[in-house]
Motif scaffolding. Sequence first.
Motif, short mmCIF file in Angstrom:
data_model
loop_
_atom_site.label_atom_id
_atom_site.label_comp_id
_atom_site.label_asym_id
_atom_site.label_seq_id
_atom_site.Cartn_x
_atom_site.Cartn_y
_atom_site.Cartn_z
N LEU A 39 32.94 -94.17 -11.04
CA LEU A 39 33.80 -93.47 -10.08
C LEU A 39 33.65 -94.06 -8.68
O LEU A 39 34.64 -94.28 -7.98
CB LEU A 39 33.47 -91.98 -10.06
N ASP A 40 32.41 -94.31 -8.29
CA ASP A 40 32.16 -94.88 -6.96
C ASP A 40 32.81 -96.25 -6.82
O ASP A 40 33.40 -96.57 -5.78
CB ASP A 40 30.66 -95.00 -6.70
N HIS A 41 32.70 -97.05 -7.87
CA HIS A 41 33.25 -98.40 -7.81
C HIS A 41 34.76 -98.39 -7.59
O HIS A 41 35.29 -99.18 -6.80
CB HIS A 41 32.93 -99.15 -9.10
N PHE A 42 35.44 -97.49 -8.28
CA PHE A 42 36.91 -97.46 -8.19
C PHE A 42 37.42 -96.48 -7.14
O PHE A 42 38.63 -96.36 -6.93
CB PHE A 42 37.51 -97.11 -9.56
N GLY A 43 36.50 -95.76 -6.48
CA GLY A 43 36.92 -94.81 -5.46
C GLY A 43 37.63 -93.59 -6.03
O GLY A 43 38.53 -93.04 -5.39
N HIS A 44 37.22 -93.17 -7.21
CA HIS A 44 37.84 -92.02 -7.87
C HIS A 44 36.98 -90.77 -7.70
O HIS A 44 35.77 -90.86 -7.52
CB HIS A 44 37.99 -92.27 -9.37
N LYS A 45 37.62 -89.61 -7.81
CA LYS A 45 36.89 -88.36 -7.94
C LYS A 45 36.76 -88.01 -9.42
O LYS A 45 37.64 -88.33 -10.22
CB LYS A 45 37.64 -87.23 -7.23
N GLY A 46 35.66 -87.36 -9.76
CA GLY A 46 35.50 -86.87 -11.12
C GLY A 46 36.36 -85.63 -11.34
O GLY A 46 36.71 -84.94 -10.38
N PRO A 47 36.71 -85.33 -12.59
CA PRO A 47 37.53 -84.15 -12.87
C PRO A 47 36.95 -82.85 -12.32
O PRO A 47 37.70 -81.97 -11.90
CB PRO A 47 37.57 -84.12 -14.41
N ALA A 48 35.62 -82.75 -12.29
CA ALA A 48 34.99 -81.51 -11.82
C ALA A 48 34.96 -81.40 -10.31
O ALA A 48 34.53 -80.39 -9.76
CB ALA A 48 33.57 -81.39 -12.38
N GLU A 49 35.40 -82.45 -9.61
CA GLU A 49 35.38 -82.44 -8.14
C GLU A 49 36.69 -81.93 -7.54
O GLU A 49 36.84 -81.91 -6.32
CB GLU A 49 35.06 -83.85 -7.63
N MET A 50 37.63 -81.56 -8.41
CA MET A 50 38.90 -80.96 -7.97
C MET A 50 39.02 -79.61 -8.66
O MET A 50 39.07 -79.56 -9.89
CB MET A 50 40.06 -81.87 -8.33
N ASN A 51 39.04 -78.53 -7.91
CA ASN A 51 38.93 -77.20 -8.50
C ASN A 51 39.94 -76.91 -9.59
O ASN A 51 39.61 -76.40 -10.66
CB ASN A 51 39.00 -76.13 -7.40
N SER A 52 41.21 -77.22 -9.33
CA SER A 52 42.23 -76.90 -10.33
C SER A 52 42.08 -77.78 -11.57
O SER A 52 42.27 -77.31 -12.70
CB SER A 52 43.63 -77.07 -9.73
N LYS A 53 41.70 -79.05 -11.37
CA LYS A 53 41.49 -79.94 -12.51
C LYS A 53 40.24 -79.54 -13.28
O LYS A 53 40.20 -79.63 -14.51
CB LYS A 53 41.39 -81.39 -12.03
N ARG A 54 39.23 -79.11 -12.55
CA ARG A 54 37.99 -78.64 -13.19
C ARG A 54 38.27 -77.48 -14.12
O ARG A 54 37.85 -77.47 -15.28
CB ARG A 54 36.98 -78.23 -12.12
N ARG A 55 39.03 -76.51 -13.62
CA ARG A 55 39.34 -75.33 -14.43
C ARG A 55 40.13 -75.71 -15.67
O ARG A 55 39.83 -75.25 -16.78
CB ARG A 55 40.14 -74.33 -13.59
N PHE A 56 41.15 -76.57 -15.49
CA PHE A 56 41.95 -76.99 -16.65
C PHE A 56 41.11 -77.77 -17.64
O PHE A 56 41.18 -77.54 -18.85
CB PHE A 56 43.14 -77.85 -16.21
N THR A 57 40.32 -78.71 -17.13
CA THR A 57 39.51 -79.55 -18.01
C THR A 57 38.56 -78.73 -18.85
O THR A 57 38.43 -78.93 -20.06
CB THR A 57 38.71 -80.58 -17.18
#
Length: 206
Positions: A39-57
């Motif tokens: 994630l760090d290399h590509f500059g991405h956020k993990g699914p759990a780092e976005m509240n709405s995506k975390r809940r859905f995931t």
Amino acid sequence: MTPTWYFDVISPYAYLHWQRLKSLGVAVQPVPILFAAVLDHFGHKGPAEMNSKRRFTYRYVQFEAERRGIPFRFPDAHPFNPLTALRLAVALGATHDAVDAIFAQVWGRGGSTEDFTDLARGFGIDEVAAATSRADVKSTLRANTEAAIARGVFGVPTLAIGDELFWGDDATAMALAYRDDPGLFARADYARIDALPMASVRKAAG
């Protein structure tokens, strides 16, 4: 050639994919990597780092496990630090049985993500801390991760077949289709989308 399967224990999708591959009898070479470094290399956020995506995931993987009849329980906290689990997998040679046991503890039973004492003893390791702090174990995990990034791996789980990467549990059918027909992506429509130009590029944040 046995496909390479890149995974991080932190990912419930990796657990679901592992169960699918087992049920289909697909032999793979498991390779533990650190998802956070990807994630760090590509500059991405993990699914759990976005509240709405975390809940859905979390809902989705719970639903999928129930739908497939797979033993599944979230650990007491997530995300968690997966380094001990990943280094233990490395120390145990990332064998099928070792990976299976680690996934079963963390995701099958929702057990500890830190204490692997009993599990390790079952594989002949009495001191988990000593085994997971060895320089060769740490360097192997780091090398695994760097090699995965260099290969183009951008998420977990990723199944690598030859030069092709297949990301996620839901790409299993495509991966197996390519395994059975290596000329799949040479067809006209695939060649066309590989060469598509970008008509618009989003500005980087900040």
